[in-house]
Design an enzyme around this catalytic site. Structure first.
Site, short mmCIF file in Angstrom:
data_model
loop_
_atom_site.label_atom_id
_atom_site.label_comp_id
_atom_site.label_asym_id
_atom_site.label_seq_id
_atom_site.Cartn_x
_atom_site.Cartn_y
_atom_site.Cartn_z
N SER A 143 17.15 1.41 54.59
CA SER A 143 17.27 1.65 56.03
C SER A 143 16.80 0.41 56.78
CB SER A 143 16.36 2.84 56.40
OG SER A 143 16.21 2.95 57.79
N TYR A 156 8.01 7.85 57.92
CA TYR A 156 9.34 7.43 57.48
C TYR A 156 9.38 5.93 57.21
CZ TYR A 156 14.45 6.96 57.34
OH TYR A 156 15.76 6.69 56.96
N1 LIG Z 1 21.25 8.81 59.47
C1 LIG Z 1 20.69 7.63 59.69
O1 LIG Z 1 20.64 7.13 60.83
C2 LIG Z 1 20.11 6.84 58.53
C3 LIG Z 1 19.81 5.49 58.71
C4 LIG Z 1 19.31 4.74 57.65
C5 LIG Z 1 19.11 5.36 56.43
N2 LIG Z 1 19.37 6.69 56.27
C6 LIG Z 1 19.12 7.29 54.96
O2 LIG Z 1 20.33 7.81 54.47
C7 LIG Z 1 20.03 8.75 53.44
C8 LIG Z 1 20.94 9.95 53.61
O3 LIG Z 1 20.70 10.57 54.84
P1 LIG Z 1 21.84 11.00 55.86
O4 LIG Z 1 21.59 10.32 57.14
O5 LIG Z 1 23.16 10.88 55.22
O6 LIG Z 1 21.42 12.54 56.09
P2 LIG Z 1 22.05 13.90 55.55
O7 LIG Z 1 21.02 14.96 55.82
O8 LIG Z 1 23.41 14.10 56.11
O9 LIG Z 1 22.14 13.65 53.99
C9 LIG Z 1 21.00 13.79 53.17
C10 LIG Z 1 21.33 14.74 52.05
O10 LIG Z 1 20.20 14.85 51.19
C11 LIG Z 1 19.98 16.22 50.91
N3 LIG Z 1 18.57 16.43 50.61
C12 LIG Z 1 17.52 16.30 51.45
N4 LIG Z 1 16.38 16.59 50.80
C13 LIG Z 1 16.73 16.92 49.54
C14 LIG Z 1 16.01 17.32 48.40
N5 LIG Z 1 14.68 17.47 48.44
N6 LIG Z 1 16.67 17.55 47.25
C15 LIG Z 1 18.02 17.43 47.20
N7 LIG Z 1 18.77 17.06 48.25
C16 LIG Z 1 18.13 16.81 49.41
C17 LIG Z 1 20.43 16.96 52.14
O11 LIG Z 1 20.70 18.32 51.89
C18 LIG Z 1 21.65 16.15 52.53
O12 LIG Z 1 22.80 16.60 51.84
C19 LIG Z 1 18.53 9.08 53.59
O13 LIG Z 1 17.83 8.41 52.55
C20 LIG Z 1 18.18 8.47 54.93
O14 LIG Z 1 16.83 8.10 55.01
C21 LIG Z 1 19.89 7.45 57.29
#
Ligand SMILES: NC(=O)c1ccc[n+]([C@@H]2O[C@H](COP(=O)([O-])OP(=O)(O)OC[C@H]3O[C@@H](n4cnc5c(N)ncnc54)[C@H](O)[C@@H]3O)[C@@H](O)[C@H]2O)c1
Length: 271
Positions: A143, A156
């Protein structure tokens, strides 16, 4: 089919929504087979692509036994494992230190770190023997919060900095057989949730995007927030033919936060 990942097999944690699902669908389009692992089976059912090349595993990334089983099922179903995408995570909704009690820190720290950091390490532990066999790789979702402040609160930001360190350490430890890299994503309009310990388990970052007014303070402020726009670096890093010399590296896909300077880009819309 001729894609960058023809015949490839990948395991993607958090593969049922957001960037995990976008990567799964992009990998499928590039010719790969994918195991998507997540805690919500309804989300996993949303993954679109040739069903014969998709395997779904409902599990929590804090469960080492379930991760081992997911690796074994991937090998049984697709013959091997080439790439682990460690991705499942939660956000802290930028809850700053001054708005956290000691009790909240105690429980929310454990939850955020056990999903965001321990979940990546446990997945790597389950996958590395198969990755050694295929000379495969790990790609971690990092991130802007792996490098810069204020993309989260202390929980975070610390967890994503920890993931950067984890990525580098594992790149050292698993060389020369397995490459380990990261994609440091910027803001994406996904279903990213908060920790249950802060009563934020039902809140989605999509609601924050819906409320957002004006452009984000990043140089590429008109770049997209659709997670599908962030998938190309994952393909590049997964494809050994394309990135066989790259390990221990994070590709930032964050709209240029690193060259932001003091307030805004020096250029501007009049250029
Ligand atoms: N959305 C943003 O702005 C952003 C920016 C930078 C990084 N990220 C990172 O991207 C990654 C994915 O997040 P996203 O934004 O796609 O969100 P999202 O919630 O759409 O996807 C995350 C997925 O992980 C699953 N999950 C969460 N906890 C879990 C657990 N304990 N066991 C199994 N599955 C679990 C959720 O059910 C979901 O399907 C994360 O690591 C997040 O930190 C997101």
């Amino acid at each position: 089919m001729s894609g960058w990942l023809d015949g490839h097999a990948a395991l993607i944690t958090g593969g049922g929504s957001g960037i995990g699902r976008a990567v799964a669908e992009r990998f499928l389009a590039e010719g790969a087979s994918v195991t998507v692992l997540g805690r919500d089976p309804a989300q996993l059912d949303q993954v679109a692509g040739d069903p014969s090349r998709v395997h779904k595993v409902t599990a929590d990334v804090r469960d080492s036994g379930a991760l081992h089983a997911a690796v074994a099922e991937t090998v049984e179903r697709f013959g091997k494992l080439d790439t682990l995408v460690a991705n499942a995570g939660v956000w802290d909704y930028q809850r700053q230190l001054t708005r956290l009690s000691g009790k909240e820190i105690d429980t929310a720290f454990d939850e955020v770190f056990s999903i965001n950091v321990k979940g990546y390490l446990l997945a790597a532990e389950a996958a590395w023997p198969e990755l050694v066999r295929t000379r495969g790789s790990i790609v971690m979702t990092l991130s802007n919060s792996s490098f810069y402040v204020n993309g989260g609160g202390p929980l975070y930001t610390a967890s994503k900095h920890a993931c950067l360190g984890l990525m580098r350490e594992l790149a050292y430890e698993l060389a020369p057989k397995v490459r380990v890299n990261g994609v440091a994503c910027g803001g994406m309009n996904t279903d990213l949730r908060g920790p249950e310990a802060l009563a934020l388990g039902d809140r989605s970052i999509a609601a924050s995007f819906a409320k957002r007014q004006g452009a984000p303070p990043i140089p590429l402020h008109d770049s997209g927030t659709d997670p599908r726009d962030f998938t190309a670096p994952y393909v590049l890093l997964a494809a050994r033919e394309q990135s066989g010399t790259i390990t221990g590296h994070a590709i930032s896909a964050d709209g240029g936060i690193g060259v932001r300077g003091f307030a805004r880009a020096a250029g501007g819309d009049h250029l």
